[in-house]
Structure formats: structure tokens, C-alpha cells
Scaffold this active site. Structure first.
Site, short mmCIF file in Angstrom:
data_model
loop_
_atom_site.label_atom_id
_atom_site.label_comp_id
_atom_site.label_asym_id
_atom_site.label_seq_id
_atom_site.Cartn_x
_atom_site.Cartn_y
_atom_site.Cartn_z
NE ARG A 27 -0.49 -20.13 -25.96
CZ ARG A 27 -1.78 -20.23 -25.69
NH1 ARG A 27 -2.70 -19.60 -25.94
NH2 ARG A 27 -2.23 -21.57 -25.06
N GLY A 101 0.91 -27.72 -22.17
CA GLY A 101 -0.20 -28.12 -21.13
C GLY A 101 0.64 -28.92 -20.13
CD GLU A 482 -8.75 -4.93 -14.47
OE1 GLU A 482 -8.61 -5.81 -13.71
OE2 GLU A 482 -7.95 -4.97 -15.39
CE LYS A 486 -4.36 -5.04 -16.24
NZ LYS A 486 -5.69 -5.58 -16.19
CD GLU A 489 -1.83 -7.59 -15.01
OE1 GLU A 489 -2.71 -7.13 -15.33
OE2 GLU A 489 -1.77 -8.96 -15.32
C1 F6R Z 1 -4.73 -9.57 -16.07
C2 F6R Z 1 -5.00 -10.42 -16.83
C3 F6R Z 1 -5.41 -11.65 -16.18
C4 F6R Z 1 -6.59 -12.57 -16.93
C5 F6R Z 1 -6.93 -13.85 -16.35
C6 F6R Z 1 -8.00 -14.59 -16.92
O1 F6R Z 1 -4.46 -8.19 -16.83
O2 F6R Z 1 -5.09 -10.29 -17.85
O3 F6R Z 1 -5.73 -11.65 -14.89
O4 F6R Z 1 -7.45 -11.81 -16.69
O5 F6R Z 1 -5.92 -14.62 -16.31
O6 F6R Z 1 -7.61 -14.68 -18.24
P1 F6R Z 1 -8.89 -14.86 -19.29
O7 F6R Z 1 -9.67 -13.83 -19.36
O8 F6R Z 1 -8.19 -15.19 -20.73
O9 F6R Z 1 -9.73 -16.15 -18.62
#
Ligand code: F6R
Length: 609
Positions: A27, A101, A482, A486, A489
Site C-alpha cells: 500500500r 487517506g 494490459e 504490465k 509498471e
Molecule cells: C496494474 C494495477 C492497477 C489496478 C488499478 C485498479 O497492475 O494493479 O492498474 O488495476 O489501480 O485497482 P483496483 O482493481 O483495486 O480497483
């Protein structure tokens, strides 16, 4: 973003907290800190950098005590530094706060508090929460947090500890996740169950605008007016081993390999084992409601958005309902056409992505029914939607999403087939073919994962190339986008996904011998057209890797290298195509970057705009 953990129990808090923070490092990971209360004194430790920096300094001289809070940070207000790392304290050092937050009105609150004599030591928005709670504190921490929470605007999950109340931790939330874990004579507060799964699977999900007070053996919930609620606990079916690396070098690789299991679990109970029926009670839509839908809007970000693109192709083809897909950050500001005959499908691994949640709320406000596809039980998306379908992928720890994506695709196919059945837009023989093909996908994914030496060899050859272009037609446009995401990132190489038909409208100008094109060339109605696109790239001295079916002999005459995937229905092929693309990005990244599970500048869950 950020991850928070609170612990109260029988064990040394520092060790439980560090272990929990490791599970939450996805996170945020630019600084970390913890605070432990013992004999009326709070000992605060902080360190800039990854959690291991904090860990090694704490281990040398651990703070004693069985109650404490911890935090791993992804900076929003104030650069990563010791002063800005959490926990933050009030003027007296008697109240300690960790926060996830953004407190949007922190500047107004800060000047009001400064005028009353409060001294601030950081640039963060969080510190105002500590001082505001100090203002209201008269020996009852839960009440002070409640009064402070009423004045905070924006998003927050807070865990607060007071020097004078060693028997409890107090949490509060709005728009950021907070979960209570109930163990044997110990309790936890965290952003995600992964933080305490090793200790307990009994959880209480805290709703927005609630304050929670936890002791070793009790949990109490209050609304912001002070009314008490009964806290109902549920048991999550993830276990701690599911959140460990299990012998793989990285979580990402482990999660790629988990896809056959995750796909099976996501199908289980929904596609009958006789393959004659799909049941989706989680949709929570009557047949009449399904027949009444005249438009579907998909709301998602990032990888989940790419899943929604494939979902559009599948739903429009099978159900003949117009589908609109949009990144949630655009949808929320553009007044989309949505009414009470619209079905909103909200896709989010975490179920907490702020733009997606706001998009969901907007769709509901305009009268739509909403169904969430999410991986996290009890997440905001799950709780705020009319129906919820869980992807049973298990915890996804690596920042780069893999198994969540393919299981999202699986659910979208199941939804498309189910709606098509109810509306009578598919004949039974086509539906039966697709159900049988869906059933085969996990075993076909296993075949890819049993031998991907071609991918590893290609990664070794191409990892220092300048750029990657992924091209595809039809539903595999989702795969191209996609695959490129990948690569960007985790390998930090420029990559783009493109509809192959657009090549001549611009991207073909990029082609030169240092540029790799990955062409999705599985069997499809546009297979011959993709072969032409490959020829055009080769004619300009570009390198081409094709993703093609196992028995395709033709493709070797066109592409330099081929990644093989078993043949399935074109509509379902993105599930299989995703796997070599994930592996390619992973192995290219292994040659370039040490931070595969936690790429620079990213965090797993984007809970701020
Ligand atoms: C890419 C990735 C991000 C998430 C995006 C949405 O590998 O993980 O692009 O897909 O931040 O996240 P969620 O699915 O948790 O809403």
C-alpha cells in the site's frame, strides 16, 4: 494509500505490528513507523525508506509493550522524511495517530489549531487529526476521536492510541478501509485482513463514519453521534499461507502461477459441473430486471478497466446490450448517460479504489442498479453495490495485478452468458460450447505455466530494447493494453497497446530494429489481418513476437518468436493470452529492476484521487 496496523494483546506489539506492516507494504513504502505504549510512556520509532530500514533499527533495541500502532507510508502531503512519517502525536506526545487517506480541510483546521497554541512538527495533513483529538480529549478517547472525525473532510482511516488509556485502541473511517481482527485475548485494527491473517480470520468490517474501540477481548462500534451498534463478526476464508510467497522469488510470480486455481475457484458453484447451467445469485437481479436493462456501464481503473474492455466485447456479442466502458476518473466528472434501466458493473480488485467508488455512487445516484466484481470481501464496492460477485483469487499482494485480472474476465464471461440466457439472445448450442470452453480454461492455463521457456529466452534477448508495442484486434485489444501496462509498471520500459488496425495511422512510424512488437495472433475472425500487420512491421525491420495457438504452423513464417497458448474460443482467449504477457513483463523486469512486487511510485490500492 498507506497501510495502518494497530495491536492490543499479550504479545510484544512491535513484532506483531512489523509483521502486519510487511503484509501491507504493497500500500506504500516510502517510509514507516510504529509506536508502542508501556508503563504510561509512548515510544515512537520512524525511518525513511522501505520497511526493512525501520525493522533493522527497531530490532536492535525493541520498544517493550503489548499495545501499539504502525504505519507504512505512500507520501501525499509532505515528502518522505522522518518528520512526515507516521505515527504523529499531539503537542504533549500523549496521543498517537496513524492515518490512511487525505484530510482535505487540513489547512483550515491547522490554522485554527495553531491559533489555539498547537505546535506542528510535520508537513502532513495527518498531524491535524492528532491535535484535534487532543482538543477534545477529556479522558475518553473514543469520544474525542468521534468529535474530531465529525470535523474532518476527505478520506481517512485512523487508529489512535492514548497514553492514559492502555486498555484500548480507537479507530475511525471514511472512504478508506479499516478492519478489526478478533483473536484470543488480542485484537487488531488494519487496512487489510492480510495484516493479521496469521493470527485470526474473525473480522469486523468497519463502515464509513463509524468509530470503533477495541480492547484485548472486546470491540465496540459507535456512529458519529455516539450511538452504539452491535459489531457483527464474520470469518474470512483466506489463510495466512495464501498471503506468503510460498517459495517463489516474488509475489507476482506466485500470483501468476495461482491463476489455474483462482480461475477454478471463481467458476466453482457458478458454472455447474454438468456444464449445463450458470447460477449467479450474487448478481441479485430478477429475470425481469435483467430483461429491463437497456444499457450497461462499466466502471474501473487500470487493469480492471482492461478487463472491462474485454467484458464489453463479450456482453455486446452475447447479450446485444450496448456497453460503455470508461476509466472511473473520467466517468465521475463527465455526467454520463445513466438511468434506472442502466446496469453499472463496477470492477475493482481491492474494492476501495476511490475513483471507482465515486463512479459507483454516481451511477447509483442516477438510478442505476450496480453490481460489483471485487476480490475483497466486505470492501466498499461490495457493500455499496446492489449485487456482488467475488473473484476468488485470494490475496493479491504484488502491486501489478495478475490473477485478479483473469478472474475478473472469468466473472464477466459468466455474467455475459447468464444475461444472454435470461434474455434469450444466445442459442443453446453456442452457450453450451462457451460453457465447455470456460471449464477448460484453468487446465489450459496450467499448460502455459508448465513450460514458458520461450518467454524467459525472449526476455533475456529483449530486456534492453527501447520500447514495446502490443497490437491486437477484437477482444484481445484488452490483452494488448494490459500487456503494455504490465511492462510499463514493473520493467519501466515504454510500452503501448494498440488496435492493430490503427498501426498505419501513426504507431508504425516507431518501428525500427530496437523496437519490439508483440502481436496477439490467436485464432480469430481477424487472424489474417493480424498476419498482414506483422508483415508490415517486419518490412520495417522491427522485431516481432507473436502470441499464437499451439498448433499454428503458419505463424513461424511471420514472427521472430512465438509464445504458444492452447486454442479456445476467440471470446475467451484473453484469459490465456494474459499469462505469457504477464510472464514476459515479469522476466524482463527481473533483468532490470529489483522492485518487482513494489514498483517505484506505485501503490496497490489508490484510495486518493
Ligand atoms: C496494474 C494495477 C492497477 C489496478 C488499478 C485498479 O497492475 O494493479 O492498474 O488495476 O489501480 O485497482 P483496483 O482493481 O483495486 O480497483
Amino acid at each position: 494509500m498507506c497501510g495502518i496496523v494497530g495491536y492490543i494483546g499479550r504479545n510484544e506489539a512491535w513484532s506483531v505490528i512489523l509483521e502486519g506492516l510487511k503484509r501491507l507494504e504493497y500500500r506504500g513504502y516510502d517510509s514507516a513507523g510504529l509506536a508502542v505504549l508501556n508503563n504510561g510512556t509512548i515510544d515512537v520509532r520512524k525511518a525513511v525508506g522501505k520497511l526493512k530500514v525501520l525493522e533493522s533499527s527497531v530490532k536492535d533495541n525493541p520498544p517493550a509493550g503489548c499495545i501499539g500502532v504502525g504505519h507504512t507510508r505512500w507520501a501525499t502531503h509532505g515528502r518522505p522524511s522522518d518528520e512526515n512519517a507516521h505515527p504523529h502525536t499531539d503537542c504533549s506526545g500523549r496521543i498517537t495517530v496513524v492515518h490512511n487517506g487525505i484530510i482535505e480541510n487540513y489547512l483550515q483546521l491547522k490554522s485554527r489549531l495553531e491559533a489555539r497554541g498547537h505546535k506542528f512538527t510535520s508537513e502532513t495533513d495527518t498531524e491535524v487529526a492528532a491535535h484535534l483529538i487532543e482538543e477534545y480529549y477529556d479522558g475518553d478517547l473514543a469520544s474525542a476521536v468521534r468529535r474530531a472525525a465529525k470535523e474532518l473532510e476527505g478520506s481517512f482511516a485512523l487508529v489512535v492510541m492514548a497514553q492514559d488509556e492502555p486498555g484500548c485502541l480507537v479507530g475511525a473511517r471514511r472512504h478508506s478501509p479499516l478492519v478489526v481482527g478478533l483473536g484470543e485475548e488480542e485484537s487488531f485494527l488494519a487496512s487489510d485482513v492480510a495484516a493479521f491473517l496469521k493470527h485470526t480470520r474473525r473480522v469486523v468490517f468497519v463502515d464509513d463514519d463509524l468509530v470503533v474501540s477495541v480492547g484485548k477481548n472486546n470491540v465496540r462500534l459507535f456512529d458519529l453521534q455516539g450511538n452504539e451498534f452491535v459489531a457483527s463478526a464474520t470469518t474470512v476464508d483466506w489463510d495466512a499461507a495464501m498471503a506468503e510467497r510460498g517459495g517463489y522469488d516474488h509475489f507476482m510470480l506466485k500470483e501468476i502461477h495461482e491463476q489455474p486455481r483462482a480461475l477454478r475457484d471463481t467458476m466453482r458453484g457458478r458454472l455447474s459441473s454438468e456444464l449445463d447451467r450458470i447460477d449467479l445469485p450474487g448478481l441479485n437481479l430478477s429475470d425481469d430486471e435483467i430483461r429491463n436493462i437497456n444499457r450497461i456501464v462499466m466502471i474501473a481503473c487500470g487493469t480492471a478497466y482492461h478487463a472491462s474492455i474485454a467484458g464489453k466485447y463479450a456482453i455486446e456479442e452475447l447479450c446485444r446490450i450496448p456497453v460503455e466502458v470508461d476509466v472511473a476518473s473520467e466517468l465521475r466528472y463527465r455526467d454520463p448517460v445513466i438511468d434506472d434501466r442502466t446496469l453499472a458493473i463496477v470492477i475493482s480488485q481491492s474494492g476501495e479504489t476511490i475513483d471507482t467508488i465515486v463512479g459507483l455512487r454516481e451511477a447509483k445516484r442516477k438510478g442505476a442498479k450496480a453490481v460489483a466484481i471485487t476480490n475483497v470481501v466486505g470492501s466498499l464496492a461490495a457493500r455499496e453495490s446492489d449485487g456482488v460477485l467475488y473473484t476468488y483469487a485470494g490475496p493479491e499482494i504484488a502491486v501489478a495485478s495478475t490473477k485478479a485480472y483473469t478472474t475478473q474476465l472469468m466473472l464477466l464471461y459468466l455474467i455475459a452468458l447468464y444475461i444472454a440466457q435470461v434474455r434469450g439472445t444466445i442459442d443453446e448450442s453456442r452457450a453450451a460450447t462457451l460453457r465447455a470452453a470456460l471449464w477448460e480454461l484453468p487446465s489450459q492455463a496450467e499448460i502455459i505455466l508448465n513450460d514458458y521457456s520461450e518467454v524467459v529466452k525472449a526476455a533475456e534477448r529483449y530486456y534492453c530494447f527501447n520500447g514495446f508495442l502490443y497490437m491486437a484486434r477484437g477482444i484481445n485489444l484488452a490483452s494488448a493494453l494490459e500487456g503494455a501496462l504490465k511492462m510499463k509498471e514493473i520493467a519501466y520500459i515504454h510500452a503501448e497497446g494498440y488496435a492493430a488496425g490503427e498501426m498505419k495511422h501513426g504507431p508504425i512510424a516507431m518501428i525500427d530494429p530496437t523496437f519490439v512488437t508483440i502481436a496477439i495472433a490467436v485464432q480469430s475472425k481477424t487472424y489474417d489481418k493480424i498476419l498482414n500487420n506483422i508483415k508490415e512491421v517486419k518490412a520495417r525491420s522491427g522485431e516481432v513476437i507473436a502470441v499464437a495457438n499451439t498448433h499454428d504452423e503458419t505463424i513461424v513464417n511471420y514472427a521472430d518468436r512465438v509464445f504458444r497458448v492452447p486454442q479456445t474460443e476467440e471470446l475467451l482467449s484473453p484469459v490465456l493470452v494474459a499469462i505469457p504477457l504477464q510472464l514476459m513483463a515479469y522476466h524482463v523486469a527481473c533483468n532490470r529492476s529489483p522492485n518487482i512486487d513494489q514498483p517505484r511510485n506505485l501503490a496497490k490500492t489508490v484510495t486518493v484521487e
